[in-house]
Design a protein around this motif. Structure first.
Motif, mmCIF file in Angstrom:
data_model
loop_
_atom_site.group_PDB
_atom_site.id
_atom_site.type_symbol
_atom_site.label_atom_id
_atom_site.label_comp_id
_atom_site.label_asym_id
_atom_site.label_seq_id
_atom_site.Cartn_x
_atom_site.Cartn_y
_atom_site.Cartn_z
ATOM 1 N N LEU A 39 0.732 -1.335 -0.056
ATOM 2 C CA LEU A 39 -0.068 -0.003 0.168
ATOM 3 C C LEU A 39 0.859 1.156 0.127
ATOM 4 O O LEU A 39 0.315 2.427 -0.308
ATOM 5 N N GLY A 40 2.266 1.151 0.415
ATOM 6 C CA GLY A 40 3.058 2.221 0.302
ATOM 7 C C GLY A 40 2.823 3.479 1.274
ATOM 8 O O GLY A 40 2.837 4.546 0.777
ATOM 9 N N LEU A 41 2.373 2.920 2.483
ATOM 10 C CA LEU A 41 1.885 4.116 3.209
ATOM 11 C C LEU A 41 2.672 4.267 4.683
ATOM 12 O O LEU A 41 2.407 5.217 5.358
ATOM 13 N N VAL A 42 3.018 3.173 4.850
ATOM 14 C CA VAL A 42 3.638 3.170 6.435
ATOM 15 C C VAL A 42 4.755 4.053 6.885
ATOM 16 O O VAL A 42 4.609 4.804 7.705
ATOM 17 N N ASP A 43 5.419 4.625 5.847
ATOM 18 C CA ASP A 43 6.407 5.735 5.996
ATOM 19 C C ASP A 43 5.983 7.280 5.960
ATOM 20 O O ASP A 43 6.609 8.116 5.563
ATOM 21 N N ARG A 44 4.576 7.189 5.679
ATOM 22 C CA ARG A 44 3.818 8.325 5.407
ATOM 23 C C ARG A 44 3.212 8.784 6.672
ATOM 24 O O ARG A 44 1.947 9.078 6.435
ATOM 25 N N SER A 45 3.504 8.194 7.887
ATOM 26 C CA SER A 45 2.739 8.717 9.034
ATOM 27 C C SER A 45 1.597 8.116 9.184
ATOM 28 O O SER A 45 0.496 8.327 10.066
ATOM 29 N N VAL A 46 1.315 6.834 8.620
ATOM 30 C CA VAL A 46 -0.097 6.175 8.738
ATOM 31 C C VAL A 46 0.294 4.553 9.735
ATOM 32 O O VAL A 46 1.360 3.844 9.391
ATOM 33 N N LEU A 219 -7.059 10.117 3.459
ATOM 34 C CA LEU A 219 -6.094 10.527 4.400
ATOM 35 C C LEU A 219 -5.381 11.807 3.995
ATOM 36 O O LEU A 219 -4.468 12.354 4.689
ATOM 37 N N ASP A 220 -5.730 12.418 2.672
ATOM 38 C CA ASP A 220 -5.081 13.431 2.324
ATOM 39 C C ASP A 220 -3.680 13.436 2.202
ATOM 40 O O ASP A 220 -2.865 14.230 2.614
ATOM 41 N N LEU A 221 -3.049 12.122 1.652
ATOM 42 C CA LEU A 221 -1.729 12.201 1.825
ATOM 43 C C LEU A 221 -1.061 12.660 0.167
ATOM 44 O O LEU A 221 0.112 12.212 0.087
ATOM 45 N N GLY A 222 -1.945 12.852 -0.399
ATOM 46 C CA GLY A 222 -1.340 13.108 -1.910
ATOM 47 C C GLY A 222 -1.217 11.914 -2.688
ATOM 48 O O GLY A 222 -1.529 10.794 -2.420
ATOM 49 N N ALA A 223 -0.340 12.142 -4.024
ATOM 50 C CA ALA A 223 -0.179 11.164 -4.747
ATOM 51 C C ALA A 223 0.930 10.185 -4.423
ATOM 52 O O ALA A 223 1.581 10.515 -3.399
ATOM 53 N N GLU A 224 1.049 9.023 -4.752
ATOM 54 C CA GLU A 224 1.944 8.037 -4.384
ATOM 55 C C GLU A 224 3.255 8.556 -4.616
ATOM 56 O O GLU A 224 3.540 9.074 -5.863
ATOM 57 N N PRO A 225 4.366 8.759 -3.816
ATOM 58 C CA PRO A 225 5.939 8.861 -4.191
ATOM 59 C C PRO A 225 6.325 8.514 -5.305
ATOM 60 O O PRO A 225 6.173 7.071 -5.335
ATOM 61 N N SER A 226 7.031 9.134 -5.971
ATOM 62 C CA SER A 226 8.075 8.530 -7.061
ATOM 63 C C SER A 226 8.891 7.685 -6.598
ATOM 64 O O SER A 226 9.727 7.803 -5.567
ATOM 65 N N ALA A 227 9.374 6.546 -7.584
ATOM 66 C CA ALA A 227 10.516 5.760 -6.950
ATOM 67 C C ALA A 227 11.741 6.367 -7.365
ATOM 68 O O ALA A 227 11.795 7.427 -8.110
#
Length: 228
Positions: A39-46, A219-227
């Motif tokens: 899901l790519g969210l853990v290091d985005r404060s989730v 969660l208003d996290l914006g787009a997925e960060p680029s690799a």
């Protein structure tokens, strides 16, 4: 407050958002833990919290004891519903929500998610909150105690966005049951995102991608960060 269930926790100690994710019948809190990196969210404060349901006899499975959020008494899962068990699990989930409040996360930054029976509890509980959640994610699930919804749903939770996804060939929770739940919610003016995937009672790769996108939006996290 109801007793807190044991949980598996993934994510930062000082999280700004939380996803409480309920497993299905017979599984445990580890069931969806491997999904988190996808899901790519853990290091985005989730923070992800995966509670273990209590172990109890399940009538449909010959009385065998297993982890269950409530008893299933009939092959037609909306017949003779275990009202007491459903409400007990609601109380446990509400205790988890309060725990996250005490750790500094407000309701609008909490997503309540679940698969199958866990998704049913997520819907049941999320629609009854006086402080609206950030969203409800119900996978391969249905709406329990549907006849009680009008009397028990909280007006404040009318704004809570809902994501429902189901398999086209689900032999456990029939697609028609989930479609009926979606219709009931839409008729009650909830905002429901509805998805059907070519699968049975499971999770589809395209579904995971759609869940990740929806979670970032809520969660208003914006787009997925680029690799890199």
């Amino acid at each position: 407050m109801s007793q807190l269930p044991e949980c598996v926790e993934v994510g930062p100690a000082e999280a700004q958002h939380c996803v409480i994710w309920l497993h299905g019948l017979g599984a445990d809190g580890h069931d969806f833990e491997p999904l988190v990196p996808e899901l790519g969210l853990v290091d985005r404060s989730v923070r992800f919290v995966f509670p273990h349901a209590p172990v109890q006899p399940v009538t449909l499975n010959g009385g065998m004891a297993m982890r269950a959020w409530y008893d299933i008494r009939s092959p037609r899962i909306q017949e003779n519903e275990d009202t007491g068990g459903i409400r007990a699990s609601q109380a446990m989930v509400e205790a988890l929500i309060q725990q996250q409040h005490q750790r500094g996360i407000p309701s609008h930054r909490i997503i309540l998610a679940g698969f199958s029976q866990g998704g049913a509890i997520a819907l049941h509980t999320g629609l009854r909150q006086a402080e609206p959640l950030g969203g409800i994610l119900a996978l391969s699930a249905y709406l329990p105690l549907v006849s009680e919804l009008d009397n028990e749903r909280h007006p404040a939770s009318q704004v809570t966005p809902i994501f429902m996804a189901h398999g086209s060939d689900d032999p456990v929770v029939p697609l028609s049951l989930a479609e009926h739940a979606c219709h009931v919610l839409q008729q009650a003016d909830y905002s429901v995102t509805w998805k059907v995937y070519p699968m049975q009672h499971q999770v589809h790769p395209a579904e995971i991608a759609d869940i990740a996108t929806w979670l970032r939006q809520q969660l208003d996290l914006g787009a997925e960060p680029s690799a890199p």
